[in-house]
Design a protein around this motif. Structure first.
Motif, short mmCIF file in Angstrom:
data_model
loop_
_atom_site.label_atom_id
_atom_site.label_comp_id
_atom_site.label_asym_id
_atom_site.label_seq_id
_atom_site.Cartn_x
_atom_site.Cartn_y
_atom_site.Cartn_z
N GLU A 22 0.83 -1.20 0.00
CA GLU A 22 0.00 0.00 0.00
C GLU A 22 0.87 1.25 0.00
N LYS A 23 1.95 1.22 0.79
CA LYS A 23 2.86 2.37 0.84
C LYS A 23 3.56 2.55 -0.50
N LEU A 24 3.99 1.42 -1.09
CA LEU A 24 4.64 1.49 -2.39
C LEU A 24 3.68 2.03 -3.46
N PHE A 25 2.42 1.58 -3.40
CA PHE A 25 1.42 2.02 -4.36
C PHE A 25 1.21 3.53 -4.25
N ALA A 26 1.11 4.02 -3.01
CA ALA A 26 0.95 5.46 -2.79
C ALA A 26 2.17 6.23 -3.29
N GLU A 27 3.35 5.67 -3.05
CA GLU A 27 4.60 6.30 -3.51
C GLU A 27 4.64 6.37 -5.03
N ALA A 28 4.27 5.27 -5.68
CA ALA A 28 4.25 5.24 -7.14
C ALA A 28 3.25 6.25 -7.70
N ASN A 29 2.08 6.34 -7.06
CA ASN A 29 1.07 7.31 -7.50
C ASN A 29 1.59 8.74 -7.39
N THR A 30 2.37 9.02 -6.35
CA THR A 30 2.96 10.35 -6.18
C THR A 30 3.93 10.65 -7.31
N PHE A 31 4.79 9.68 -7.63
CA PHE A 31 5.73 9.86 -8.75
C PHE A 31 4.97 10.10 -10.05
N TYR A 32 3.87 9.36 -10.24
CA TYR A 32 3.08 9.50 -11.46
C TYR A 32 2.48 10.91 -11.56
N LYS A 33 1.92 11.40 -10.45
CA LYS A 33 1.32 12.74 -10.45
C LYS A 33 2.36 13.82 -10.72
N GLU A 34 3.60 13.55 -10.33
CA GLU A 34 4.70 14.50 -10.56
C GLU A 34 5.30 14.33 -11.95
N ALA A 35 4.69 13.48 -12.77
CA ALA A 35 5.16 13.18 -14.13
C ALA A 35 6.52 12.51 -14.16
N ASN A 36 6.90 11.90 -13.04
CA ASN A 36 8.15 11.14 -12.97
C ASN A 36 7.81 9.68 -13.30
N TYR A 37 7.55 9.43 -14.57
CA TYR A 37 6.98 8.17 -14.98
C TYR A 37 7.96 7.00 -14.87
N GLU A 38 9.23 7.24 -15.09
CA GLU A 38 10.22 6.16 -14.97
C GLU A 38 10.28 5.62 -13.54
#
Length: 250
Positions: A22-38
């Motif tokens: 769940e923490k990893l999923f939230a972290e990945a979502n944050t990167f996605y929102k910041e357009a840090n797709y890699e």
């Protein structure tokens, strides 16, 4: 006392492990929102490597690959999201957009009435959802039958009898749909072409004749396999053999 401490530590470790995805999923979502797709992609894939399956996870992986202009993985994960949850409208909508990035234009064969019914009704829910509906309907039918048996008035008996029959009908239909859906999932082995260009042969050998070619992102059905070759069929009915390194099964 040592046993108690070990048990407490075990539960704490299990709790920490369950929270980690769940923490990893939230972290990945944050990167996605910041357009840090890699970086978002790396975290989403780390979750998948833990053996976890989720329609939302696959949907987000599809979105990330789409943003990175990687058509085959985007379509692959949108299809995986829909396989787990056919009612995922967002995945279906984005899949339609991703397919516009593909090169191959394949005209589908016309479907029969039964095939259209299966796609539009039976396959709209996973087979385990249909099974759950059948279980709920069976409990409801039992409860309504008890009400019918112990009720006194004629009107109440008629009402409970009719609703019991309806619940039994829903149960039987749901069981039938569950089995039909399960058989469809088991029989239809679907894959996505990952090679930029794949030569489809008329036999499972490198020296055999090329019958047509496909490009990345195209969806195929696996009919058979031999060594490192797979026999495939595309939507217009064409059949051929492809090296299994050039596609990925959903």
């Amino acid at each position: 006392m040592k046993h108690v401490v070990l048990i407490v530590l075990l539960f704490l470790s299990l709790g920490a492990f369950s929270q980690a995805p769940e923490k990893l999923f939230a972290e990945a979502n944050t990167f996605y929102k910041e357009a840090n797709y890699e970086r978002a992609l790396g975290v989403y894939l780390a979750i998948e490597e833990q053996g976890l399956e989720s329609s939302d996870l696959y949907f987000n992986l599809g979105n990330t690959y789409y943003k990175l202009n990687k058509v085959a993985p985007a379509i692959f994960y949108y299809e995986k999201a829909l396989k787990l949850n056919p009612a995922n409208e967002d995945a279906a909508f984005n899949l339609a957009f991703a397919k516009r990035m593909t090169i191959d234009v394949i005209e589908e064969l016309p479907k029969t009435v039964l095939q259209r019914f299966s796609i539009n009704v039976i396959q709209k829910l996973p087979f385990d959802t249909w099974a759950l509906i059948a279980v709920i309907a069976s409990f409801l039918a039992s409860f309504l039958f008890l009400l019918y048996h112990f009720s006194g008035g004629t009107r109440k008996k008629l009402l409970y009898f009719n609703t019991t029959i309806f619940a039994v009908f829903v149960m039987l239909v749901s069981v039938f749909f569950a089995f039909q859906n399960y058989e469809t999932v088991q029989k239809n082995r679907v894959a996505i072409i990952f090679a930029t260009k794949a030569e489809i042969k008329n036999a499972p050998t490198p020296s055999s004749e090329e019958v047509f070619e496909l490009h990345e992102g195209t969806k195929v059905i696996i009919l058979d396999e031999l060594d490192n070759w797979k026999k495939i069929k595309i939507a217009d009915g064409k059949v051929g053999w492809i090296n299994d390194q050039e596609l990925k099964e959903i």
